[in-house]
Motif scaffolding. Structure first.
Motif, PDB file in Angstrom:
ATOM      1  N   TYR A 287       0.827  -1.213   0.000  1.00  0.00           N
ATOM      2  CA  TYR A 287       0.000   0.000   0.000  1.00  0.00           C
ATOM      3  C   TYR A 287       0.856   1.257   0.000  1.00  0.00           C
ATOM      4  O   TYR A 287       0.337   2.380   0.044  1.00  0.00           O
TER       5      TYR A 287
ATOM      6  N   GLY B  92      10.735   7.568   8.739  1.00  0.00           N
ATOM      7  CA  GLY B  92      11.470   7.426   7.491  1.00  0.00           C
ATOM      8  C   GLY B  92      10.487   7.212   6.337  1.00  0.00           C
ATOM      9  O   GLY B  92       9.306   7.533   6.497  1.00  0.00           O
ATOM     10  N   GLY B  93      10.894   6.544   5.308  1.00  0.00           N
ATOM     11  CA  GLY B  93      11.811   5.437   5.180  1.00  0.00           C
ATOM     12  C   GLY B  93      11.790   4.594   6.460  1.00  0.00           C
ATOM     13  O   GLY B  93      10.865   4.654   7.220  1.00  0.00           O
ATOM     14  N   GLU B  94      12.849   3.842   6.629  1.00  0.00           N
ATOM     15  CA  GLU B  94      12.951   3.066   7.858  1.00  0.00           C
ATOM     16  C   GLU B  94      14.074   3.661   8.710  1.00  0.00           C
ATOM     17  O   GLU B  94      15.262   3.508   8.384  1.00  0.00           O
TER      18      GLU B  94
ATOM     19  N   THR C 270       8.720   5.851  14.866  1.00  0.00           N
ATOM     20  CA  THR C 270       7.866   4.957  14.072  1.00  0.00           C
ATOM     21  C   THR C 270       8.782   4.084  13.236  1.00  0.00           C
ATOM     22  O   THR C 270       9.622   4.598  12.498  1.00  0.00           O
ATOM     23  N   THR C 271       8.630   2.786  13.355  1.00  0.00           N
ATOM     24  CA  THR C 271       9.553   1.851  12.691  1.00  0.00           C
ATOM     25  C   THR C 271       8.775   0.632  12.200  1.00  0.00           C
ATOM     26  O   THR C 271       7.719   0.310  12.747  1.00  0.00           O
TER      27      THR C 271
ATOM     28  N   SER D 189       4.988  -0.601  12.920  1.00  0.00           N
ATOM     29  CA  SER D 189       4.003  -0.840  11.862  1.00  0.00           C
ATOM     30  C   SER D 189       3.929  -2.331  11.587  1.00  0.00           C
ATOM     31  O   SER D 189       4.952  -2.989  11.416  1.00  0.00           O
TER      32      SER D 189
ATOM     33  N   ASN E 181       0.877   0.068  14.502  1.00  0.00           N
ATOM     34  CA  ASN E 181       0.110   0.713  13.429  1.00  0.00           C
ATOM     35  C   ASN E 181      -0.296  -0.308  12.400  1.00  0.00           C
ATOM     36  O   ASN E 181       0.557  -1.042  11.889  1.00  0.00           O
TER      37      ASN E 181
ATOM     38  N   VAL F 179      -2.266  -0.367   8.784  1.00  0.00           N
ATOM     39  CA  VAL F 179      -3.019   0.266   7.691  1.00  0.00           C
ATOM     40  C   VAL F 179      -3.887  -0.820   7.067  1.00  0.00           C
ATOM     41  O   VAL F 179      -3.388  -1.870   6.665  1.00  0.00           O
TER      42      VAL F 179
ATOM     43  N   MET G  99      -4.515   6.177   2.936  1.00  0.00           N
ATOM     44  CA  MET G  99      -4.588   7.508   2.303  1.00  0.00           C
ATOM     45  C   MET G  99      -3.909   7.480   0.929  1.00  0.00           C
ATOM     46  O   MET G  99      -3.013   6.668   0.698  1.00  0.00           O
TER      47      MET G  99
HETATM   48  N1  SAM Z   1       9.291   2.492   8.050  1.00  0.00           N
HETATM   49  C1  SAM Z   1       8.581   2.993   9.181  1.00  0.00           C
HETATM   50  C2  SAM Z   1       7.357   2.176   9.438  1.00  0.00           C
HETATM   51  O1  SAM Z   1       7.117   1.200   8.746  1.00  0.00           O
HETATM   52  O2  SAM Z   1       6.638   2.506  10.375  1.00  0.00           O
HETATM   53  C3  SAM Z   1       8.265   4.476   9.147  1.00  0.00           C
HETATM   54  C4  SAM Z   1       7.772   5.055   7.859  1.00  0.00           C
HETATM   55  S1  SAM Z   1       6.172   4.539   7.349  1.00  0.00           S
HETATM   56  C5  SAM Z   1       5.976   5.522   5.920  1.00  0.00           C
HETATM   57  C6  SAM Z   1       5.145   5.307   8.566  1.00  0.00           C
HETATM   58  C7  SAM Z   1       3.721   4.837   8.642  1.00  0.00           C
HETATM   59  O3  SAM Z   1       3.013   5.255   7.494  1.00  0.00           O
HETATM   60  C8  SAM Z   1       3.565   3.332   8.719  1.00  0.00           C
HETATM   61  O4  SAM Z   1       2.765   3.009   9.837  1.00  0.00           O
HETATM   62  C9  SAM Z   1       2.844   2.983   7.454  1.00  0.00           C
HETATM   63  O5  SAM Z   1       2.022   1.881   7.601  1.00  0.00           O
HETATM   64  C10 SAM Z   1       2.074   4.258   7.176  1.00  0.00           C
HETATM   65  N2  SAM Z   1       1.647   4.428   5.794  1.00  0.00           N
HETATM   66  C11 SAM Z   1       2.390   4.270   4.677  1.00  0.00           C
HETATM   67  N3  SAM Z   1       1.665   4.529   3.574  1.00  0.00           N
HETATM   68  C12 SAM Z   1       0.433   4.877   4.001  1.00  0.00           C
HETATM   69  C13 SAM Z   1      -0.773   5.271   3.334  1.00  0.00           C
HETATM   70  N4  SAM Z   1      -0.842   5.365   2.022  1.00  0.00           N
HETATM   71  N5  SAM Z   1      -1.854   5.555   4.091  1.00  0.00           N
HETATM   72  C14 SAM Z   1      -1.793   5.462   5.452  1.00  0.00           C
HETATM   73  N6  SAM Z   1      -0.681   5.124   6.129  1.00  0.00           N
HETATM   74  C15 SAM Z   1       0.409   4.818   5.415  1.00  0.00           C
END
Ligand code: SAM
Length: 349
Positions: free
Chosen positions: A28, A65-67, A117-118, A141, A181, A183, A213
């Motif tokens: 996603y 991030g990223g991670e 957030t990781t 996540s 988290n 999604v 989103m």
């Molecule tokens: N790599 C880290 C992680 O996985 O948490 C941090 C970055 S990641 C972009 C941060 C959060 O954004 C994650 O919980 C991820 O699931 C969420 N995320 C990424 N794309 C998304 C989207 N299109 N809509 C909602 N949440 C999203």
């Protein structure tokens, strides 16, 4: 003067992306290809940005991030950030010290809240060192509690055990609360709602379901792909009754506990129940740009100001100007919606 935008929203919450590299390619979020990177900065540059913003009233910093755990030196960075608290600098310290502001705690200060957030893949060995360095909380996540499904979503085999170990290590280290988290995306994992209800009760963590989103690389979002707050509540209610926990208006998540008091879930519903009116966030991307909204169509180059030799006071002035441009709200699902200029992995969620 504390930072607030032209709609009177105080800006207290800063997210810093410390890399836009990621070791997962969640369906996603990413296409599955590597793609171009914006790159990252030395930690001392993020630290200076954070110091200036803490001096302007930021009380919470989330690393993302990223991670973020792919960056060597992240533990040291947290240790340095923790020294910025409690509540950083008095604003007038800038003018007095002319760019070399000294930390002067506000009298009624709380410690700076430093969160992460990781994806949790590398967390098991880092949870305790991060906690010792001053990390307050962690959000991991995790979009399925089933190893096969998890692998299909992340496109990484055998990641599930690492992430579970990371969650457990975070609890042992005393990071509190540990949030997970998830999604939800229709067709991929909406059947995981009840399994997550069981998971939070067994593992002593909180799950936050997040509505999908339109920030993904593959541009696959449509209103039908969103599993909404109402649907999540209905589905979870079939497992056990939920009781809503009163929440502050500024909180992004609606929170619920199960009727027997064991286990909490939250739902972040930016699509079906937007909370832009209470948004207190700004983001700094890994390449040092300020984003005033996830859905911004441009960013503001804070790092260029630093490269050009701006003093802390000048950086603060630049930030004040940028904050006045903060968008009133997102336009997801509306005819005038314009996609953000970056996708989530290059913004920092
Ligand atoms: N790599 C880290 C992680 O996985 O948490 C941090 C970055 S990641 C972009 C941060 C959060 O954004 C994650 O919980 C991820 O699931 C969420 N995320 C990424 N794309 C998304 C989207 N299109 N809509 C909602 N949440 C999203």
């Amino acid at each position: 003067m504390r930072l607030s935008d032209k709609f009177g929203r105080p800006i207290t919450d800063l997210r810093i992306s410390i890399t836009d590299r990621c070791n997962y390619k969640c369906v996603y979020c990413r296409t599955g290809n590597e793609g171009a990177l914006y790159g990252d900065l030395p930690f001392e540059d993020y630290l200076r940005m954070a110091r200036v913003l803490v001096g302007m009233g930021v009380t919470k910093i989330r690393l993302t991030g990223g991670e973020p755990l792919l960056r060597g030196g992240v533990v040291e960075f947290v240790r340095e950030l923790a020294k910025l608290g409690p509540r950083g600098l008095k604003p007038e310290a800038f003018s007095r010290a002319n760019g070399t502001a000294k930390a002067v705690p506000f009298p009624d200060s709380d410690p700076l809240d430093i969160a992460l957030t990781t994806n949790g893949h590398l967390l098991a060995d880092l949870a305790q060192p991060l906690k010792d360095a001053g990390l307050t909380r962690v959000t991991v996540s995790m979009d399925a509690v089933d190893p096969d499904r998890f692998a299909r979503i992340t496109r990484v085999p055998n990641g599930y055990d690492n992430v579970l170990a990371g969650i457990r290590a975070s609890r042992r280290a005393g990071l509190w609360p540990v949030k997970v988290n998830c999604v939800l995306m229709r067709g991929f994992n909406e059947d995981q709602i009840i399994p997550f209800g069981m998971f939070v009760r067994e593992e002593g963590v909180t799950v936050r379901f997040i509505e999908f989103m339109p920030l993904e690389e593959g541009r696959t979002w449509s209103p039908d792909t969103v599993v909404t707050l109402d649907e999540i509540l209905t589905r979870m209610g079939e497992y056990r009754p939920l009781v809503e926990i009163p929440h502050a208006r500024s909180e992004t998540a609606r929170r619920y506990r199960f009727d027997d008091g064991i286990g909490e879930i939250g739902i972040i519903a930016p699509v079906s129940h937007p909370f832009c009116g209470h948004c207190s966030r700004i983001r700094i991307t890994s390449d040092g740009k300020i984003r005033t909204c996830l859905f911004s169509v441009w960013d503001h180059d804070l790092h260029a100001q630093m490269r050009n030799g701006a003093s802390d006071e000048e950086l603060a002035e630049f930030i004040r100007g940028v904050i006045q441009k903060k968008e009133e709200r997102h336009h997801i699902g509306e005819p005038d919606f314009v996609p953000a200029s970056r996708t989530m992995v290059h913004i920092g969620g």
